[in-house]
Write an enzyme that holds these catalytic residues in place. Structure first.
Site, short mmCIF file in Angstrom:
data_model
loop_
_atom_site.label_atom_id
_atom_site.label_comp_id
_atom_site.label_asym_id
_atom_site.label_seq_id
_atom_site.Cartn_x
_atom_site.Cartn_y
_atom_site.Cartn_z
N ARG A 169 11.62 55.78 37.66
CA ARG A 169 10.36 55.41 37.20
C ARG A 169 10.05 54.03 37.60
O ARG A 169 9.16 53.49 37.51
CB ARG A 169 10.13 55.92 35.96
CG ARG A 169 9.62 57.20 35.56
CD ARG A 169 10.06 57.35 34.01
NE ARG A 169 8.98 56.56 33.28
CZ ARG A 169 7.88 57.24 33.02
NH1 ARG A 169 7.46 58.42 33.40
NH2 ARG A 169 6.95 56.54 32.12
N ARG A 173 12.06 45.23 42.89
CA ARG A 173 11.31 44.44 43.93
C ARG A 173 11.96 43.03 44.37
O ARG A 173 12.47 42.40 43.44
CB ARG A 173 10.05 43.94 43.43
CG ARG A 173 9.25 45.18 43.16
CD ARG A 173 7.43 44.74 42.86
NE ARG A 173 6.72 45.75 42.44
CZ ARG A 173 6.15 45.82 41.08
NH1 ARG A 173 6.50 44.83 40.26
NH2 ARG A 173 5.39 46.70 40.77
N ARG A 246 12.57 64.13 22.34
CA ARG A 246 12.99 62.91 21.50
C ARG A 246 11.61 62.66 20.50
O ARG A 246 10.77 62.79 21.06
CB ARG A 246 13.04 61.67 22.80
CG ARG A 246 14.40 61.96 23.21
CD ARG A 246 15.69 61.74 22.52
NE ARG A 246 16.00 60.50 21.84
CZ ARG A 246 16.96 60.63 20.96
NH1 ARG A 246 17.63 61.37 20.56
NH2 ARG A 246 17.21 59.10 20.25
N TYR A 351 7.63 65.34 31.45
CA TYR A 351 7.53 64.00 30.99
C TYR A 351 6.22 63.39 31.85
O TYR A 351 6.33 62.83 32.65
CB TYR A 351 8.56 63.19 31.44
CG TYR A 351 9.01 61.74 31.07
CD1 TYR A 351 8.20 61.09 30.40
CD2 TYR A 351 9.95 60.99 31.56
CE1 TYR A 351 8.20 59.80 29.79
CE2 TYR A 351 10.21 60.02 31.12
CZ TYR A 351 9.46 59.23 30.33
OH TYR A 351 9.55 57.94 30.01
N1 UDP Z 1 14.46 51.49 31.13
C1 UDP Z 1 15.58 50.88 31.06
N2 UDP Z 1 15.48 49.37 30.45
C2 UDP Z 1 14.17 48.72 30.13
C3 UDP Z 1 13.07 49.82 30.46
C4 UDP Z 1 13.27 51.09 30.82
O1 UDP Z 1 16.68 51.07 31.21
O2 UDP Z 1 13.90 47.83 29.84
C5 UDP Z 1 14.75 52.95 31.63
C6 UDP Z 1 15.11 53.93 30.52
O3 UDP Z 1 16.04 54.51 30.98
C7 UDP Z 1 13.88 54.48 30.19
C8 UDP Z 1 13.27 54.57 31.58
O4 UDP Z 1 13.60 53.44 32.23
O5 UDP Z 1 13.89 55.94 29.83
C9 UDP Z 1 11.54 54.68 31.63
O6 UDP Z 1 11.21 53.86 30.95
P1 UDP Z 1 9.52 53.57 30.53
O7 UDP Z 1 9.42 52.21 29.91
O8 UDP Z 1 8.64 53.86 32.07
O9 UDP Z 1 9.35 54.63 29.53
P2 UDP Z 1 8.29 55.11 28.59
O10 UDP Z 1 7.19 53.85 28.65
O11 UDP Z 1 7.55 56.46 28.92
O12 UDP Z 1 8.84 55.20 27.41
#
Ligand code: UDP
Length: 370
Positions: A169, A173, A246, A351
């Site tokens: 996700r 870049r 979760r 998700y």
């Molecule tokens: N992630 C990470 N570090 C960060 C932000 C995200 O490792 O600082 C990883 C982590 O595994 C997470 C995934 O990227 O579950 C997706 O994050 P996102 O912020 O897209 O998830 P959401 O906003 O749906 O909780």
């Protein structure tokens, strides 16, 4: 007799309800909560639209979805650019030239690419799990400081036991672009998500504080078809076992100062800090009220991730192999259920981002017409 009983007044339910109503169908929406909008619910506190069930930043490449939502809200120009805090060191997200410069001192895209190339060599072949995927995308240094701790806190599982797709996700870049999303359209509805959902549900009968699973015989009899957006395993009384989710808990605080962290989202990526991130809600709307005045106070939410247990709110499906297989069994049961449509993050155990939720509801309704 209603054509549709829609269980859940969240995004999926509201979109389906609107489309069905506009097509001349008679619709009743129910929700066990006392509020509409499901987990995108926002509430005004100190003049700030607080995202009560966690930060929601709308983004999409789908013009049809974007145009549809813009009928019910005006979106502002908010662009998500979270900051990572690793033991007091700040890094730009998503991973970009600012991140690489801070991590390694590299200045050009070529230097950054070379550094990543050197570090990804330790992964041979296709990445088998989240850890391998992360190292192969950005190398071990970034994995250790910005991914490992955050991910293990968020999912409560070792990165070696998590699927690779979760980390895909995140964009990587070799430019100085701090925009977290690769999407054509992005923003937050002016006045909050609750207002958007209320606009979408205008003229549609909604009954709150109504729990479908507690009174399903009577409620089901009201309509020709049911659109169920609650947890699929709960619908079947957990007969095949419980799916794992979760959950997230928020500690909210109102502070008597104009700014706490100067950004909507700061991720705490070390393992020791107990929360995963802090959201400062006013920055979703640039720190201003609806008249463009600066707001004197601020509301922050510390976000703690936990394993779901009965009584908690489910937030994220755990899309690992074990739960995927169990969901597949529930999906087969759901398919056999006459005149019931299962939809949304909980109904489909997926998700989904918000735009995919809207898209799924639109697709489902289109199929109804056939
Ligand atoms: N992630 C990470 N570090 C960060 C932000 C995200 O490792 O600082 C990883 C982590 O595994 C997470 C995934 O990227 O579950 C997706 O994050 P996102 O912020 O897209 O998830 P959401 O906003 O749906 O909780």
């Amino acid at each position: 007799m209603y054509d549709y009983l829609i269980v859940g007044a969240g995004l999926y339910g509201a979109v389906f309800a609107r489309l069905a109503t506009d097509a001349g169908k008679k619709v009743l929406v129910i929700d066990k909560r006392s509020t509409v909008a499901g987990n995108i619910y926002t509430e005004k506190q100190e003049g700030i639209n607080v995202h009560i069930y966690g930060a929601h930043i709308f983004h999409t490449n789908n013009k049809e979805v974007w145009d549809f939502l813009n009928r019910y809200a005006t979106f502002n120009r908010f662009t998500n650019s979270p900051v990572a805090n690793y033991k007091g060191e700040l890094y730009s997200l998503p991973f970009n030239m600012y991140t690489f410069n801070k991590m390694w001192g590299v200045v050009t895209p070529e230097e950054a690419a070379a550094k990543i190339e050197e570090q990804r060599k330790e992964i041979k072949g296709e990445p088998k799990n989240l850890e391998e995927q992360a190292i192969s995308l950005v190398g071990r240094d970034i994995y250790e400081k910005l991914i490992k701790g955050y991910t293990e806190k968020q999912w409560g599982r070792d990165c070696k036991d998590l699927p690779a797709f979760i980390i895909k996700r995140l964009p990587v870049r070799l430019t100085f672009d701090n925009n977290y999303f690769n999407a054509l359209f992005q923003g937050i509805p002016v006045g909050g998500y609750t207002k958007m959902i209320e606009n979408m549900l205008k003229g549609i009968e909604v009954r709150l504080n109504t729990d479908y699973l507690k009174d399903r015989e009577n409620l089901k009899a009201l309509a020709k078809k049911v659109v169920y957006t609650g947890p699929v395993d709960a619908y079947f009384d957990y007969s095949l076992g419980t799916l794992e989710y979760r959950s997230v808990r928020f500690e909210n605080e109102t502070l008597d100062k104009p700014s706490f962290q100067g950004n909507a989202a700061v991720n705490y990526t070390d393992r020791e800090t107990p929360w995963t991130r802090i959201i400062e809600h006013k920055w979703f709307e640039f720190g201003k009220d609806e008249n463009g005045n600066d707001l004197p106070k601020t509301v922050i939410s510390r976000e703690y991730s936990s394993e779901w247990k009965p009584g908690d709110e489910p937030y994220y499906p755990v899309n690992d192999a074990k739960n995927g297989a169990l969901y597949e069994e529930y999906r087969k049961l759901a398919e056999k259920e006459n005149n019931v449509i299962f939809g949304g993050r909980l109904g489909e155990y997926k998700y989904y981002d918000m735009d995919k939720t809207v898209e799924a509801a639109m697709d489902k309704f289109k199929k109804e017409g056939r």
